[in-house]
Design an enzyme around this catalytic site. Structure first.
Site, short mmCIF file in Angstrom:
data_model
loop_
_atom_site.label_atom_id
_atom_site.label_comp_id
_atom_site.label_asym_id
_atom_site.label_seq_id
_atom_site.Cartn_x
_atom_site.Cartn_y
_atom_site.Cartn_z
N HIS C 121 0.86 -1.19 0.00
CA HIS C 121 0.00 0.00 0.00
C HIS C 121 0.90 1.24 0.00
CE1 HIS C 121 -2.78 2.97 1.78
NE2 HIS C 121 -3.76 2.20 1.32
N ASP C 198 2.99 -4.65 8.01
CA ASP C 198 1.75 -3.88 7.82
C ASP C 198 0.59 -4.85 7.99
OD1 ASP C 198 -0.50 -2.61 6.87
OD2 ASP C 198 0.42 -1.88 5.02
N GLN C 201 -4.54 -5.31 6.81
CA GLN C 201 -5.51 -6.23 6.21
C GLN C 201 -5.46 -7.62 6.83
OE1 GLN C 201 -7.84 -5.27 4.25
NE2 GLN C 201 -7.07 -3.31 3.47
N LYS C 224 -10.58 -0.61 10.27
CA LYS C 224 -10.72 -1.78 9.39
C LYS C 224 -11.11 -3.02 10.18
CE LYS C 224 -7.25 -0.05 6.13
NZ LYS C 224 -7.92 0.38 4.90
N CYS C 366 -4.54 2.09 -3.97
CA CYS C 366 -3.34 2.68 -3.37
C CYS C 366 -2.10 1.81 -3.50
CB CYS C 366 -3.55 3.05 -1.90
SG CYS C 366 -4.69 4.43 -1.72
C1 LIG Z 1 -2.37 -2.90 3.43
C2 LIG Z 1 -2.73 -1.53 3.90
N1 LIG Z 1 -1.80 -0.77 4.49
C3 LIG Z 1 -2.08 0.47 4.95
C4 LIG Z 1 -3.34 1.03 4.82
C5 LIG Z 1 -3.58 2.43 5.32
O1 LIG Z 1 -4.41 2.43 6.44
P1 LIG Z 1 -4.98 3.79 7.04
O2 LIG Z 1 -5.64 4.52 5.92
O3 LIG Z 1 -5.94 3.36 8.08
O4 LIG Z 1 -3.81 4.56 7.60
C6 LIG Z 1 -4.35 0.27 4.21
C7 LIG Z 1 -5.71 0.80 4.08
O5 LIG Z 1 -6.19 1.07 3.00
C8 LIG Z 1 -4.03 -1.03 3.73
O6 LIG Z 1 -4.95 -1.78 3.12
#
Ligand SMILES: Cc1ncc(COP(=O)(O)O)c(C=O)c1O
Ligand SMILES: Cc1ncc(COP(=O)(O)O)c(C=O)c1O
Lengths: 413, 147, 413, 147
Positions: C121, C198, C201, C224, C366
């Protein structure tokens, strides 16, 4: 007419108790109680429009996004700027770090100067200390006057051609003074520097017009004005925002990037809102602002002034009190209680007050450099908001009269 | 000791006495002392504690700092109670003190004057004040064991 | 037995509509719906214990502080670590920026390497790009296998003595693969680097045990997993947290500072929580975690697996679909719809689905570097959570069958 | 024109035609063209727009990019409609287009095929798609005026 009874009914917390006594909440400088409409706005997000923003692929997401963007306009209207000049942050602290890093890193070099005062909150000091470490710039302190005020004269005396940033609180969280930001901004601009204003203690209490003040940045927190925590605002003149580096990088703030390390960021305000923001917090802040606007900031300021005047005059009648700011501009009164001439430690007194339902904070209120000025390590702080009443002040006075070392110790048994 | 626990006037007097005339309330510049700087989460209480351990005995305890009446009295009482004890005795006292604070069973005889804080667990927001110096002492002893 | 009907009643949003049709929410990768208990926890803060934390001068503040600290313990129990290893952030993005800045600045130098993948991401890429810019280190990409997975073998091949940080997603937000973090951590440690995970998910969907995984950092977001926005968690091994620089400076994270620029920061986790945190968001996250624990993470994972298997097998039967990850580990399915061999643009299809109540996201999610791998600019993503049902999948299939360029355009009239 | 507005089949066909065979859909490497790179907030639509202004007339309009059917068709229709117009005519058309999108009064005659998007204001989440290229055009003209 200030319909205080009607207003108080909007705040569910005002029906609660503290240690079994009716709650008298006088720690509004720390955070404020929430009116029903703010709670309802947060619930509305949870119960009716939950979804992430920045995408309109389906209707629900569009609704959330639209509500979020409308909040930006409500803020813009509230402080009189363009909506693209409103950046949502997680709070004043986040905003000040964003400015120190994002503006400072690009514009400051060795031996440049940053001017602050000893009356600043830690959040308006430490980011500048680090900026100084990173760039070789210097943090200098504008002297306060004998009452502890920031004056235009002292700002002018401190300015010189090496000063690039001046960062000052609009309302002091310990001494309750309002600085003459408009005059200060003119002086700062004349010297070729920019003015950052910490509005955490002013925006909730007095009408704030950034055009009129002509400050370059203004930051404040939602939770100190009836809104949720985890949301704040960083206003910046657009041409400054345009040139500022983001502090947080990630989803939502970039247009694209490639595997070679190239990044194309979005324009302000999006560039500064990486990741999923506090959506329901932003919606709650919008409701809080609309609530304040409905009552009227002028009315709020006037009511608070009368209440503050009353509180100060009643407190002055006590013979076991030291008031550190007998002439505050807003409803913040810092004091200590004495027992046979000896100052009682604030925390002991606060605990005693708590037993009587009174919520006041003791300590240095995160303005740790101010003690150079006050000559005491800590104070008790009474900080008012527009839902407080004279009756609550009367209760405070009554209990303060009985505060002694003995009575403060007795409450622990 | 029962009389002390049930006598709020006496308890108050003990606390006031220790607050106004704290014992062992001066640091010493001596490398043999173990030192710890304690801050309460309130950002305000600020106590420095020194302990001299020699041949398994806590030969000296000293403290200095800015703190509320409860924290100051607690440190003062603690210093008197611990001074001269063996490490294992001290550890037993510490353990009993924390049991008392947690409103659990404890040995009153061991805690002496420290039982004045017996009710502090009901005044939850003062627990930190009454335990700050004790936590510091425990940390110093724990570190000592690791050596 | 997975009591899906009972569970669905806990989510008020599931009684809502999207464009007049019963809401079918399949964008759980973006954010999730909130159960009643989370909403109640937030409301409880607003209605019963509003006050700022970190101070216990009065009872109310003590209650808020205590609830906040208890939340830390609930998180610690949930991911199996010590509570002092739990740092509350504003979300995954904030956590990753904190690590990149706070660990990276101190530990990386020119020509050191940071390993990531194209499946990350944006929030797990851009902070590392900047770290590379600031330190002269290099970001390198670990190749994915032909299915788009991160494999231990490829991690091992990419490691060398210059690698200091490896930062990988546990669950891919586009391809739904779960990486073997435990084996990867062993390889990374053997090479003398640290592993950042990370978990945005993965943590909401599968049991996560940081001791077992032996990762050095783990970050995730509350929103999430049924919790509020503006709260996330950064877990770090305590000896690493101890040595890490804070990204945000200000009130609450320092013990003291003086006018000479000296700053003494608190220990972790407080050091990383500058300013007023998202108090009600943290309390909501606590409620969300307890809700998940009550159902049981194992049961949730199993139910979601069955649902995902069903969805994949039904989608495979369609003859107008391209599935980019026909074998996901978790409930994330990325696909496109074709019309006479031509791929329809995801956004047009998503808008068509929305007309039928279906909420799915299109785009690059993203993960903009992943397109090198997939050979398409964008996909539609179906992402499940444990409150979704087979019936909802059936509806999705039914509508996808009728998606054509014509029908997608018709919905705009 | 009434027939077009009320004829969904015809409208659909026009959009499909412009999507599948977009007009003026190739950029040119010529310094005389004003250029703008447009991104939608979806992070996905990505259109580059070029305009050649010569003696107060929009002599050429070109675009290229990755975008959904609505955004592509809107850009294609816009390019045909604007090419050859004087700046003031173009500005009038732009104004009418945005009025139409906002469900306000507008001059159908001026917008020609662009009226296919007349109902998009009811499909709120597609408004961005239908206006991306138009906003870009407006920005280019506004910048031109400032020179
Ligand atoms: C794999 C992953 N990392 C990071 C994020 C970013 O999370 P947040 O927008 O809650 O900071 C997301 C959310 O879209 C994600 O799916
Ligand atoms: C003057 C001032 N500045 C900054 C802050 C920090 O605000 P926050 O904790 O919301 O970031 C405060 C709040 O205590 C304050 O009073």
């Amino acid at each position: 007419m200030f319909e205080i009874d009607k207003i108080r009914r909007d705040f569910p917390m005002l029906e609660r108790t503290n240690e079994g006594k009716p709650l008298i909440y006088l720690d509004n400088g720390a955070t404020t109680l929430k009116p029903d409409c703010v709670i309802a706005a947060v619930n509305n997000y949870y119960q009716n429009i939950t979804s992430n923003i920045h995408r309109g692929d389906y209707h629900l997401a569009y609704l959330a996004d639209q509500a979020y963007q409308q909040a930006r306009e409500v803020v813009a209207d509230f402080i009189n700027c363009q909506s693209k000049e409103v950046v949502f942050t997680y709070g004043t602290t986040h905003g000040l770090n964003q400015i120190a890093y994002g503006y400072g890193i690009k514009n400051l070099k060795k031996d440049d100067e940053i001017l602050i005062t000893v009356a600043e909150h830690a959040s308006n000091i430490l980011p500048w200390y680090r900026l100084a470490q990173l760039t070789g710039a210097k943090v200098r302190f504008i002297p306060l006057d004998e009452k502890g005020k920031i004056t235009v004269e002292n700002v002018k005396l401190a300015l010189n051609e090496r000063v690039k940033i001046v960062s000052l609180t609009h309302g002091s969280n310990v001494l309750g003074y309002i600085s003459d930001i408009k005059a200060i901004a003119a002086a700062v601009h004349e010297a070729g520097a920019i003015l950052v204003v910490d509005g955490a203690q002013s925006v909730p209490h007095i009408k704030t017009d950034v055009k009129e003040l002509d400050c370059d940045f203004l930051v404040f927190s939602g939770h100190k004005m009836g809104g949720p925590t985890a949301v704040g605002v960083m206003y910046g003149k657009y041409q400054l925002l345009e040139k500022m580096e983001p502090l947080l990088l990630g989803g939502g703030m970039n247009y694209r990037f490639d595997i070679a390390g190239q990044m194309l960021f979005k324009d302000a305000p999006d560039r500064f809102e990486a990741g999923t923001p506090g959506i329901e917090a932003v919606l709650g802040l919008k409701a809080a602002i609309q609530y304040l606007q409905n009552i009227g900031m002028d009315k709020i300021a006037l009511y608070e002034k009368q209440l503050k005047d009353y509180a100060v005059s009643e407190m002055k009648k006590l013979d076991n009190i030291i008031i550190y700011n007998p002439e505050p501009d807003i409803g913040i009164i810092s004091f200590n209680i004495t027992d046979q001439g000896r100052v009682l430690f604030g925390q002991d007194v606060a605990a005693y007050l708590s037993k009587h339902g009174l919520c006041l904070r003791s300590g240095n209120h995160c303005a740790k450099n101010l003690w150079h000025h006050l000559g005491t390590d800590s104070t008790i702080r009474c900080s008012l908001y527009f839902y407080n009443t004279k009756k609550e002040i009367d209760k405070l006075i009554e209990v303060l009269k009985t505060a002694t070392l003995e009575s403060c110790i007795d409450v622990i048994f | 000791m029962n009389s002390l626990k049930d006598n709020p006037i006496l308890k108050r007097e003990i606390i006031m006495d220790h607050y106004e005339n704290p014992r062992n309330n001066q640091l010493i510049d001596d490398e043999n002392y173990r030192k710890i700087h304690l801050y309460s989460s309130s950002c305000l209480d600020d106590i420095q504690l020194q302990v001299l351990i020699s041949q398994g005995v806590i030969a000296d305890v000293r403290f200095e700092g800015i703190a509320c009446a409860v924290a100051t009295a607690a440190a003062s009482i603690m210093s008197e109670l611990i001074k001269g004890r063996s490490i294992s005795q001290a550890e037993e006292i510490i353990e009993n003190y924390f049991s008392m604070i947690a409103q659990k069973d404890y040995d009153e005889q061991l805690l002496k004057e420290a039982v004045v804080f017996e009710g502090i667990g009901r005044q939850v927001n003062r627990v930190n004040c009454a335990t700050l110096s004790w936590k510091g002492l425990k940390q110093l002893l724990d570190e000592d064991e690791k050596r």
